[in-house]
Every structure is written in structure tokens, then in C-alpha cells.
Design a protein around this motif. Structure first.
Motif, PDB file in Angstrom:
ATOM      1  N   UNK A 223       9.655 -11.194 -11.030  1.00  0.00           N
ATOM      2  CA  UNK A 223       9.299  -9.883 -10.471  1.00  0.00           C
ATOM      3  C   UNK A 223       7.928  -9.455 -10.977  1.00  0.00           C
ATOM      4  N   UNK A 224       7.695  -9.615 -12.279  1.00  0.00           N
ATOM      5  CA  UNK A 224       6.415  -9.207 -12.842  1.00  0.00           C
ATOM      6  C   UNK A 224       5.282 -10.103 -12.334  1.00  0.00           C
ATOM      7  N   UNK A 225       5.529 -11.392 -12.170  1.00  0.00           N
ATOM      8  CA  UNK A 225       4.509 -12.284 -11.630  1.00  0.00           C
ATOM      9  C   UNK A 225       4.132 -11.890 -10.204  1.00  0.00           C
ATOM     10  N   UNK A 226       5.133 -11.521  -9.404  1.00  0.00           N
ATOM     11  CA  UNK A 226       4.846 -11.066  -8.042  1.00  0.00           C
ATOM     12  C   UNK A 226       4.025  -9.784  -8.056  1.00  0.00           C
ATOM     13  N   UNK A 227       4.348  -8.867  -8.979  1.00  0.00           N
ATOM     14  CA  UNK A 227       3.576  -7.631  -9.093  1.00  0.00           C
ATOM     15  C   UNK A 227       2.156  -7.922  -9.556  1.00  0.00           C
ATOM     16  N   UNK A 228       1.991  -8.833 -10.500  1.00  0.00           N
ATOM     17  CA  UNK A 228       0.656  -9.173 -11.007  1.00  0.00           C
ATOM     18  C   UNK A 228      -0.207  -9.800  -9.913  1.00  0.00           C
ATOM     19  N   UNK A 229       0.370 -10.751  -9.161  1.00  0.00           N
ATOM     20  CA  UNK A 229      -0.383 -11.363  -8.066  1.00  0.00           C
ATOM     21  C   UNK A 229      -0.769 -10.324  -7.019  1.00  0.00           C
ATOM     22  N   UNK A 230       0.165  -9.441  -6.704  1.00  0.00           N
ATOM     23  CA  UNK A 230      -0.134  -8.395  -5.729  1.00  0.00           C
ATOM     24  C   UNK A 230      -1.176  -7.412  -6.233  1.00  0.00           C
ATOM     25  N   UNK A 231      -1.148  -7.108  -7.525  1.00  0.00           N
ATOM     26  CA  UNK A 231      -2.132  -6.178  -8.086  1.00  0.00           C
ATOM     27  C   UNK A 231      -3.534  -6.770  -8.032  1.00  0.00           C
ATOM     28  N   UNK A 232      -3.668  -8.046  -8.352  1.00  0.00           N
ATOM     29  CA  UNK A 232      -4.977  -8.705  -8.252  1.00  0.00           C
ATOM     30  C   UNK A 232      -5.475  -8.690  -6.812  1.00  0.00           C
ATOM     31  N   UNK A 233      -4.586  -8.968  -5.881  1.00  0.00           N
ATOM     32  CA  UNK A 233      -4.945  -8.917  -4.462  1.00  0.00           C
ATOM     33  C   UNK A 233      -5.339  -7.505  -4.048  1.00  0.00           C
ATOM     34  N   UNK A 234      -4.632  -6.521  -4.574  1.00  0.00           N
ATOM     35  CA  UNK A 234      -4.919  -5.120  -4.249  1.00  0.00           C
ATOM     36  C   UNK A 234      -6.273  -4.699  -4.801  1.00  0.00           C
ATOM     37  N   UNK A 235      -6.607  -5.150  -6.004  1.00  0.00           N
ATOM     38  CA  UNK A 235      -7.893  -4.796  -6.603  1.00  0.00           C
ATOM     39  C   UNK A 235      -9.043  -5.401  -5.795  1.00  0.00           C
ATOM     40  N   UNK A 236      -8.855  -6.599  -5.284  1.00  0.00           N
ATOM     41  CA  UNK A 236      -9.897  -7.226  -4.465  1.00  0.00           C
ATOM     42  C   UNK A 236     -10.196  -6.415  -3.209  1.00  0.00           C
ATOM     43  N   UNK A 237      -9.183  -5.742  -2.676  1.00  0.00           N
ATOM     44  CA  UNK A 237      -9.360  -4.959  -1.451  1.00  0.00           C
ATOM     45  C   UNK A 237      -9.637  -3.487  -1.736  1.00  0.00           C
ATOM     46  N   UNK A 238      -9.554  -3.084  -3.005  1.00  0.00           N
ATOM     47  CA  UNK A 238      -9.536  -1.654  -3.331  1.00  0.00           C
ATOM     48  C   UNK A 238     -10.825  -0.947  -2.903  1.00  0.00           C
ATOM     49  N   UNK A 239     -11.988  -1.520  -3.217  1.00  0.00           N
ATOM     50  CA  UNK A 239     -13.260  -0.828  -3.004  1.00  0.00           C
ATOM     51  C   UNK A 239     -13.716  -0.884  -1.550  1.00  0.00           C
ATOM     52  N   UNK A 240     -12.871  -1.344  -0.666  1.00  0.00           N
ATOM     53  CA  UNK A 240     -13.128  -1.272   0.768  1.00  0.00           C
ATOM     54  C   UNK A 240     -12.124  -0.384   1.481  1.00  0.00           C
ATOM     55  N   UNK A 241     -11.214   0.224   0.724  1.00  0.00           N
ATOM     56  CA  UNK A 241     -10.156   1.048   1.318  1.00  0.00           C
ATOM     57  C   UNK A 241     -10.660   2.441   1.649  1.00  0.00           C
ATOM     58  N   UNK A 242     -10.019   3.044   2.618  1.00  0.00           N
ATOM     59  CA  UNK A 242     -10.201   4.464   2.863  1.00  0.00           C
ATOM     60  C   UNK A 242      -9.457   5.253   1.790  1.00  0.00           C
TER      61      UNK A 242
END
Length: 438
Positions: A223-242
Motif C-alpha cells: 500500500x505504501x509503495x503504491x502511494x509513494x509511486x503515485x506521489x512521485x507521479x503527482x509531483x511530476x504533474x503538480x506544477x502544470x496543474x490548475x
């Protein structure tokens, strides 16, 4: 001490008697004798783990190869076992069977379990369960309630993710922004239920509790590994979000940091109990505080999608009438561009024939066809408004005159009617003149 031991022995004897009676009834009355016996023996009152052969018999009954009616019956039997018992051992061992089935049986069991929960009250809702037979049983009951919440959240996470995070490979590193903002909160809520499974009091040293806790702790790693992978993916997209999405992503990132700290404490408890043997647990590192500050600054300056959309809606509403008017104006221009059709005669403008009296006798014109003239005059006079009286009751003149002449004489004497009649006669004369000239 002797009184407590006697009471405990009496409770065990009573539980064994209940199990024996239930097994006997299942052998006589049930259509699923073998399954009912396996369920009773896998979830009996004995305060130790169930025998593997009974658990395997249950797994066989809920596999994808069995008829759906058999699977539904097995789930119903487990739910009935949970709802009727007030003994912590029976409740905990039943939850362990369900948990292991979620981990070891195919995903069709997840779907059948969710369908059962939708059609009836949820079988994993043990918020009011308690065994007050002893202080230890009270601590066990408390842990059973949190364990049931974890299993319930596990099913909900499966519904959102469409896969089991324990049995399948995590997919959060490949998701787009919309799916990440949906999947990560579900995984974080599941991890929150994991952290709630930390035992307290007498439950810390209970062997059956430790067996279930070991499964929970092992699942927390994925569960934590899935959250960590998703968080890294989210950070990559963060500065392009509305801004709307960036606010959600920032909350997810903050919660991930808080849960990482609590998960480290949870793993320390598991290591102290020799659960997972320590080397299976992953090392958790906190993200730098400077990065969190950069994300917060971006959220304050991020574009607001909702404002832009709102302005567009307002502009559309304002411009909508203008577009309709423009279309009407365009249609008017097209109508003017087309050759003008002869306008309908206006009875009001009757001065023209008065200014230039027409040759009513038509002495200088060729003689028209009398039949055509009569037809046109009849058509013109047919639109003269007649009195409301039906034709059968029309008055007859003394000299026998009837028809339109009498209707003109007997028409209402109001100025409006008289004016309309006079204008109509004048118009008829104009039409006759034009016909004669033709």
C-alpha cells in the motif's frame, strides 16, 4: 484466581457445546453439509488458529469455478456467523477467513462480497461488537472492530482501483492526473485503517491477533509503495496543474508525509512483536520541507480554472441574445435582397383611387370575360364579415332579396364594422378595375 479459572473453563465448555450442536444440525438439515461443517470448525470457539484443511474447504467453495449460488451461500453463512456471535474468538477467526480469501482467492470473491454488501447490511460492519466476558476479551473486541474496518476499507479500495493492491502490481506510477486524484486518497484511507490496527492492551500478546496483524503489516508495504509511486507521479504533474487540482494534490502530499511518520512507528511495534521479522519492512524517508514550501507557493499563484470557466459562461449568456439578433438581421437583409413580392393591399390607403377616379364604366377598354369577373368578385366579397347568426336564420327582405346584399345592410352599425365594410367595397372596386384593364 480459582473462581476466574473455573469461569474460563466453563466458558470454553459452553463454546465447545455450541460448536458441536451447530455441526450436528448442519449434518442433518443443511444442503451444504460439508461446507457448513468446515465453516463451523474454521471459526469455532477454540482460542487458537483454525486448521488449514477447513479453511481450504471454504476457499474451494468460493472459487471462480464454483456456481455463483454456492459462493453466495458461503458468504451468507460467514455473515450469519459474524452477526450472531458475541465471542471474540469466533468473530476474529471469521474475519481471518474472509481476509485470507481476499488475498488467496481470485478477484471474483471481491465482487461477490461487495454485491452481498449492497443487497444487505454490510457483513463487515462490527462497530457494535463486544465481548465483555473478561477484561482481555474487551481488548480483543476493540482490536476486532478496527480489523473489520480495515477489511471493509480494503473492499472499498478495490472498488475504486478496480484491482487488489496486494495481489496485483501497483499502477499509480502510470496514471494521469484525474485518476491519481481519485486513487491516491483511496489508498491513503486504506493505510489509515492499517495504522488503526495497532493492538493495545491484552491484544498485543494474543497469538490469533498477531496472526491477523502479520497479514495487515505485510499488505501495508505494498500500500505504501503504491502511494509513494503515485506521489512521485503527482509531483511530476503538480506544477502544470490548475489551482483546483493543485489544492487536492497538496493535501495528498501533506497526508503522505504524516502517514509516513506514523507508519514508521507502526513498523517499530511490529518489529518488537517479531512480526514480519523486521527485514521485510521498507525504510521510510521524509520529503524535504523546502519542496513542500515550493508547492504551497505554486498553489497561491496557480491559475483558477473555475474563474475562467465562469467568465466564459457569463460571456456566452450575454452574447447569446446578440447572436440571435444578428441572425434575424441577416435574415432581414437576405429578405430585402430578394426580389420584392407584391405586398398585400392595405385597405387604409384608399385615397389613391379617389385622387384619380377610375373609369368605372370601362368604355375605352376591351370587354372582359364576364364569367372571370364574376368569379373574382365573388371571391372578394366572400371575406365580408357576416353577422353571428347562422345562415338558416338570415333575414329575408320584403322584395325577396337575400345573400351578401342583405348581409351588408343588416351588418352591425358600429363604426368599426361600417369602416371595414366600406374599405372592403372600395378594395373590391379596385380589383375589378385592375381586372378590366387587364
Amino acid at each position: 484466581m480459582s473462581g476466574g479459572g473455573t469461569q474460563k473453563s466453563l466458558r470454553k465448555a459452553l463454546g465447545a457445546l455450541k460448536d458441536t450442536t451447530t455441526v450436528s444440525l448442519a449434518k442433518v438439515n443443511s444442503d451444504y453439509k460439508e461446507l457448513d461443517v468446515a465453516i463451523v470448525k474454521a471459526t469455532n470457539h477454540v482460542e487458537r488458529p483454525a486448521k488449514e484443511k477447513y479453511i481450504r474447504a471454504i476457499f474451494s467453495a468460493v472459487s471462480a469455478t464454483r456456481p455463483r449460488a454456492d459462493v453466495a451461500y458461503c458468504i451468507h453463512a460467514l455473515a450469519r456467523r459474524l452477526s450472531k456471535t458475541h465471542n471474540w474468538a469466533v468473530a476474529l477467526k471469521t474475519l481471518v477467513v474472509i481476509h485470507r480469501a481476499l488475498r488467496e482467492v481470485d478477484p471474483t470473491f471481491h465482487e461477490e462480497l461487495m454485491n452481498y454488501g449492497r443487497s444487505r447490511s454490510h457483513m463487515l460492519n462490527l462497530a457494535h461488537f463486544k465481548d465483555d466476558s473478561s477484561p482481555n476479551a474487551w481488548d480483543y473486541s476493540n482490536w476486532i472492530r478496527t480489523y473489520a474496518l480495515f477489511l471493509e476499507e480494503r473492499l472499498e479500495c478495490f472498488r475504486v482501483l478496480k484491482y487488489d493492491v496486494e495481489m496485483d502490481r501497483p499502477r499509480t506510477k502510470d496514471l494521469d492526473t484525474v485518476e491519481l486524484l481519485e486513487h491516491l486518497p483511496a489508498l491513503q484511507q486504506l493505510l489509515f485503517r492499517v495504522l488503526g490496527c495497532q493492538p493495545q492492551g491484552a491484544a498485543v500478546h494474543n497469538f490469533v491477533v498477531q496472526l491477523a496483524l502479520q497479514m495487515v503489516a505485510s499488505e501495508s508495504i505494498k500500500i505504501y509503495q503504491a502511494i509513494s509511486d503515485g506521489t512521485v507521479n503527482l509531483v511530476d504533474k503538480f506544477f502544470e496543474m490548475q489551482r483546483h487540482d493543485a489544492v487536492k494534490a497538496l493535501d495528498i502530499y501533506r497526508r503522505a508525509g504524516q502517514q509516513a511518520e506514523r507508519l514508521s512507528e507502526f513498523y517499530e511495534v511490529c518489529k518488537s512483536l517479531d512480526i514480519g521479522r523486521g527485514d521485510k519492512f521498507i525504510k521510510i524517508e521524509q520529503p524535504p520541507a523546502s519542496f513542500l514550501q515550493a508547492m504551497e507557493e505554486y498553489v497561491r499563484e496557480a491559475p483558477r480554472v473555475s474563474t475562467v470557466r465562469k467568465d466564459q459562461v457569463v460571456d456566452n449568456k450575454i452574447n447569446a441574445p446578440k447572436e440571435v439578433l444578428a441572425i434575424e438581421y441577416k435574415n432581414t437583409q437576405e429578405a430585402e435582397a430578394r426580389p420584392p413580392s407584391p405586398p398585400p393591399p392595405e385597405p387604409v390607403k384608399v385615397e389613391a383611387p379617389i385622387a384619380e377616379p377610375p373609369d368605372l364604366l370601362g368604355l375605352n377598354d376591351p370587354v372582359p370575360d364576364t364569367k372571370d369577373l364574376d368569379e373574382k368578385n365573388a371571391m372578394a366579397l366572400a371575406i365580408v364579415p357576416v353577422s353571428d347568426q347562422p345562415p338558416s336564420t338570415a333575414p329575408i327582405h320584403a322584395n325577396g332579396t337575400t345573400g351578401w346584399e342583405l348581409a351588408l345592410v343588416t351588418a352591425p352599425s358600429s363604426n368599426e364594422s361600417a369602416t371595414a365594410a366600406s374599405k372592403l367595397i372600395a378594395y373590391t372596386m379596385m380589383q375589378s378595375e385592375e381586372t378590366i384593364r387587364m
